[in-house]
Design a protein around this motif. Structure first.
Motif, mmCIF file in Angstrom:
data_model
loop_
_atom_site.group_PDB
_atom_site.id
_atom_site.type_symbol
_atom_site.label_atom_id
_atom_site.label_comp_id
_atom_site.label_asym_id
_atom_site.label_seq_id
_atom_site.Cartn_x
_atom_site.Cartn_y
_atom_site.Cartn_z
ATOM 1 N N LEU A 50 27.066 36.476 35.332
ATOM 2 C CA LEU A 50 28.468 36.139 35.102
ATOM 3 C C LEU A 50 29.274 37.387 35.423
ATOM 4 C CD1 LEU A 50 30.603 34.116 34.033
ATOM 5 C CD2 LEU A 50 30.263 35.137 31.774
ATOM 6 N N THR A 51 30.198 37.258 36.362
ATOM 7 C CA THR A 51 31.025 38.399 36.746
ATOM 8 C C THR A 51 32.494 38.010 36.673
ATOM 9 O OG1 THR A 51 30.836 37.812 39.081
ATOM 10 C CG2 THR A 51 29.274 39.434 38.249
ATOM 11 N N ARG A 52 33.314 39.032 36.528
ATOM 12 C CA ARG A 52 34.765 38.827 36.486
ATOM 13 C C ARG A 52 35.402 39.686 37.566
ATOM 14 N NH1 ARG A 52 38.972 40.189 31.521
ATOM 15 N NH2 ARG A 52 40.841 39.764 32.738
ATOM 16 N N SER A 53 36.300 39.074 38.314
ATOM 17 C CA SER A 53 37.096 39.783 39.302
ATOM 18 C C SER A 53 38.541 39.392 39.044
ATOM 19 C CB SER A 53 36.667 39.375 40.708
ATOM 20 O OG SER A 53 37.486 39.999 41.666
ATOM 21 N N ASP A 54 39.312 40.329 38.549
ATOM 22 C CA ASP A 54 40.686 40.048 38.128
ATOM 23 C C ASP A 54 40.667 38.912 37.107
ATOM 24 O OD1 ASP A 54 41.825 42.074 39.740
ATOM 25 O OD2 ASP A 54 41.676 40.750 41.481
ATOM 26 N N ASP A 55 41.300 37.805 37.428
ATOM 27 C CA ASP A 55 41.380 36.688 36.487
ATOM 28 C C ASP A 55 40.493 35.517 36.886
ATOM 29 O OD1 ASP A 55 43.088 37.989 34.766
ATOM 30 O OD2 ASP A 55 44.891 37.237 35.743
ATOM 31 N N ILE A 56 39.428 35.797 37.639
ATOM 32 C CA ILE A 56 38.495 34.754 38.054
ATOM 33 C C ILE A 56 37.094 35.119 37.580
ATOM 34 C CG2 ILE A 56 37.427 33.590 40.020
ATOM 35 C CD1 ILE A 56 40.067 34.014 41.515
ATOM 36 N N THR A 89 17.499 27.534 45.414
ATOM 37 C CA THR A 89 18.845 27.002 45.226
ATOM 38 C C THR A 89 19.730 28.078 44.630
ATOM 39 O OG1 THR A 89 17.949 24.792 44.855
ATOM 40 C CG2 THR A 89 20.183 25.179 44.061
ATOM 41 N N GLU A 90 20.989 28.078 45.039
ATOM 42 C CA GLU A 90 21.980 28.966 44.438
ATOM 43 C C GLU A 90 23.204 28.142 44.089
ATOM 44 O OE1 GLU A 90 23.256 33.210 45.598
ATOM 45 O OE2 GLU A 90 24.710 31.861 46.564
ATOM 46 N N LEU A 91 23.618 28.237 42.845
ATOM 47 C CA LEU A 91 24.814 27.564 42.352
ATOM 48 C C LEU A 91 25.829 28.646 42.002
ATOM 49 C CD1 LEU A 91 25.684 24.638 40.608
ATOM 50 C CD2 LEU A 91 25.623 26.440 38.916
ATOM 51 N N ARG A 92 27.045 28.480 42.483
ATOM 52 C CA ARG A 92 28.137 29.385 42.131
ATOM 53 C C ARG A 92 29.278 28.549 41.566
ATOM 54 N NH1 ARG A 92 28.214 34.741 44.311
ATOM 55 N NH2 ARG A 92 26.415 35.064 45.645
ATOM 56 N N VAL A 93 29.747 28.970 40.407
ATOM 57 C CA VAL A 93 30.875 28.322 39.755
ATOM 58 C C VAL A 93 31.971 29.364 39.641
ATOM 59 C CG1 VAL A 93 31.705 27.271 37.616
ATOM 60 C CG2 VAL A 93 29.404 26.749 38.438
ATOM 61 N N ARG A 94 33.150 29.032 40.115
ATOM 62 C CA ARG A 94 34.296 29.940 40.003
ATOM 63 C C ARG A 94 35.378 29.230 39.212
ATOM 64 N NH1 ARG A 94 34.578 34.365 43.379
ATOM 65 N NH2 ARG A 94 36.815 34.109 43.591
ATOM 66 N N VAL A 95 35.842 29.893 38.159
ATOM 67 C CA VAL A 95 36.883 29.330 37.303
ATOM 68 C C VAL A 95 37.910 30.420 36.988
ATOM 69 C CG1 VAL A 95 35.359 27.614 36.231
ATOM 70 C CG2 VAL A 95 35.661 29.832 35.144
ATOM 71 N N PRO A 96 39.157 29.997 36.748
ATOM 72 C CA PRO A 96 40.153 30.971 36.315
ATOM 73 C C PRO A 96 39.857 31.388 34.879
ATOM 74 C CG PRO A 96 41.097 28.783 36.289
ATOM 75 C CD PRO A 96 39.718 28.660 36.883
ATOM 76 N N LEU A 97 40.157 32.623 34.546
ATOM 77 C CA LEU A 97 39.939 33.125 33.192
ATOM 78 C C LEU A 97 40.718 32.296 32.178
ATOM 79 C CD1 LEU A 97 38.600 35.333 31.479
ATOM 80 C CD2 LEU A 97 40.600 36.756 31.892
#
Length: 120
Positions: free
Chosen positions: A37-43, A92-100
């Protein structure tokens, strides 16, 4: 740095990760799985990858299994999106991107660029 994470965003990520790990345990035949789990700015980005047997993503979506549908719906509820890269015998690779913060969404130019590179 996640003190400000809203409960609905946290729950959506948690349930998405739970379902992805359940799918790995049931179907992948994986020896390893990695969760980050990583954070980049507000994502926030949740990445789950395994070294299992992989699968045909288009075929899985046609079968309408509840696992992928559940992940997609939970993430959409918090204005995020899901990318899945999967191939038979290649893991398999799953990536989920959500706003903070729920309700903010992810900038369209970033979302479009990422979707174009996604499998599925």
């Amino acid at each position: 740095g996640l003190e400000e994470l809203q409960a609905d965003v946290a729950l959506g990520l948690y349930r998405g990760a739970q379902e992805a790990l359940r799918n790995i345990a049931r179907h992948a035949g994986a020896r390893q799985a990695e969760v980050a789990l990583t954070r980049s700015d507000d994502i926030l980005e949740l990445r789950i990858a395994d070294d299992g047997q992989g699968f045909d993503l288009a075929a899985a979506r046609r079968r309408s299994g509840l696992g992928l549908i559940s992940i997609d719906e939970r993430v959409r509820l918090v204005q995020g999106y899901v990318q899945i890269a999967a191939e038979p015998r290649r893991g398999t690779e799953l990536r989920v991107r959500v706003p903070l913060h729920a309700g903010e969404g992810i900038p369209l130019e970033e979302e479009d660029a990422t979707r174009k590179s996604a499998v599925g």
